[in-house]
Write a protein that holds these residues in place. Structure first.
Motif, PDB file in Angstrom:
ATOM      1  N   ASP A 153       5.272   2.211   1.442  1.00  0.00           N
ATOM      2  CA  ASP A 153       4.272   1.221   1.836  1.00  0.00           C
ATOM      3  C   ASP A 153       3.264   1.765   2.840  1.00  0.00           C
ATOM      4  OD1 ASP A 153       5.972   1.426   3.977  1.00  0.00           O
ATOM      5  OD2 ASP A 153       6.300  -0.719   4.222  1.00  0.00           O
ATOM      6  N   LEU A 160       2.706   3.478  -6.182  1.00  0.00           N
ATOM      7  CA  LEU A 160       2.990   2.096  -6.583  1.00  0.00           C
ATOM      8  C   LEU A 160       1.962   1.611  -7.607  1.00  0.00           C
ATOM      9  CD1 LEU A 160       3.965   0.595  -3.111  1.00  0.00           C
ATOM     10  CD2 LEU A 160       5.482   1.034  -5.053  1.00  0.00           C
ATOM     11  N   SER A 188       3.207  -6.038  -9.513  1.00  0.00           N
ATOM     12  CA  SER A 188       4.326  -6.906  -9.152  1.00  0.00           C
ATOM     13  C   SER A 188       3.815  -8.061  -8.312  1.00  0.00           C
ATOM     14  CB  SER A 188       5.392  -6.125  -8.380  1.00  0.00           C
ATOM     15  OG  SER A 188       4.841  -5.585  -7.191  1.00  0.00           O
ATOM     16  N   GLU A 206       2.267  -7.961  -4.408  1.00  0.00           N
ATOM     17  CA  GLU A 206       2.105  -6.580  -3.980  1.00  0.00           C
ATOM     18  C   GLU A 206       0.942  -6.430  -3.002  1.00  0.00           C
ATOM     19  OE1 GLU A 206       1.366  -4.112  -7.381  1.00  0.00           O
ATOM     20  OE2 GLU A 206      -0.706  -4.765  -7.611  1.00  0.00           O
ATOM     21  N   ASP A 207       0.963  -5.359  -2.259  1.00  0.00           N
ATOM     22  CA  ASP A 207      -0.084  -5.049  -1.288  1.00  0.00           C
ATOM     23  C   ASP A 207      -1.434  -4.991  -2.014  1.00  0.00           C
ATOM     24  OD1 ASP A 207      -1.866  -3.682   0.486  1.00  0.00           O
ATOM     25  OD2 ASP A 207      -0.139  -2.815   1.527  1.00  0.00           O
TER      26      ASP A 207
END
Length: 235
Positions: free
Chosen positions: A147, A156, A162, A165-166
């Protein structure tokens, strides 16, 4: 007349060996996942085994160069772990090496092949440019959380989206690259391009690190070309 010796059932023997192996692997993961290292008593406590058993397992892993015991008496991961990891990615590394060399020299910056292992990003290969008088470098097998940093976001982004998600991961997936400043190392600009996980066999990216913002910003197109060249070499 002597009676033949009755051997233990094969399943019992195999189970015993499996239990020893399982304990050894548990200890290996435990110690390798603790950068500060662990003492014998800590290993025994965390693994739920007797101190003597922990000592034997630790010594066996040290003999295999998977762990080492420091001057402070604590056990940590050793270089043999990277050899095992590298062998698992032999084809990927072999294809990446000439690409990293070519584009590190073209960009005049350090490039790395970084893959996902669990919740971490690990540098499989790091290549510095052969020209120039100054460049940033970092150690192969170095790790950081997924992250954080351009490499983590790009890795990612190489995977399906997802929920929750960020946003930076979503942006990297849309643009084909991720860029950060100072997230892993203070003062460092990171640029990373996702690699096709289906082709590479593992979520991965190519990563550039530099102290110069303009260098990172100008390198996007060339680093994307490098990523496509690596993927083509693997097909």
């Amino acid at each position: 007349m002597n009676q033949p010796t009755t051997a233990p059932p094969p399943s019992t023997s195999r189970t015993a060996g499996s239990q020893t192996l399982a304990r050894g692997l548990e200890v290996l993961r435990l110690v390798a996942g603790t950068p500060a290292g662990l003492g014998i008593n800590e290993v025994a406590e965390h693994a739920g085994i007797h101190r003597t058993g922990a000592y034997r397992l630790l010594n066996t892993l040290c003999d295999a160069q998977l762990l080492h015991r420091g001057a402070d008496g604590r056990f940590r991961g050793a270089a043999g772990l990277f050899s095992l990891s590298a062998s698992a990615y032999h084809s990927l590394i072999a294809a990446a090496e000439p690409v990293l060399r070519r584009y590190a020299d073209e960009l005049g910056a350090t490039l790395a092949l970084i893959v996902r292992e669990g919740d971490e990003a690990i540098a499989l290969r790091v290549t510095a440019p052969t020209s120039g008088t100054y460049h940033v470098s970092f150690a192969e097998a170095s790790r950081h959380p997924l992250d954080l940093g351009a490499a983590g976001h790009a890795i990612l982004a190489s995977e399906p989206a997802s929920p929750g998600e960020d946003p930076r991961v979503s942006a990297a997936r849309a643009s084909g690259y991720a860029q950060t400043f100072g997230e892993v190392e203070p003062g460092m600009h990171g640029l990373a391009v996702p690699l096709d996980a289906g082709i590479c066999g593992v979520p991965a990216c190519l990563n550039l690190i530099t102290v110069r913002r303009e260098q990172a910003e100008a390198a996007v197109t060339v680093l994307q070309q490098a990523a496509r060249a690596l993927e083509a070499a693997l097909v």
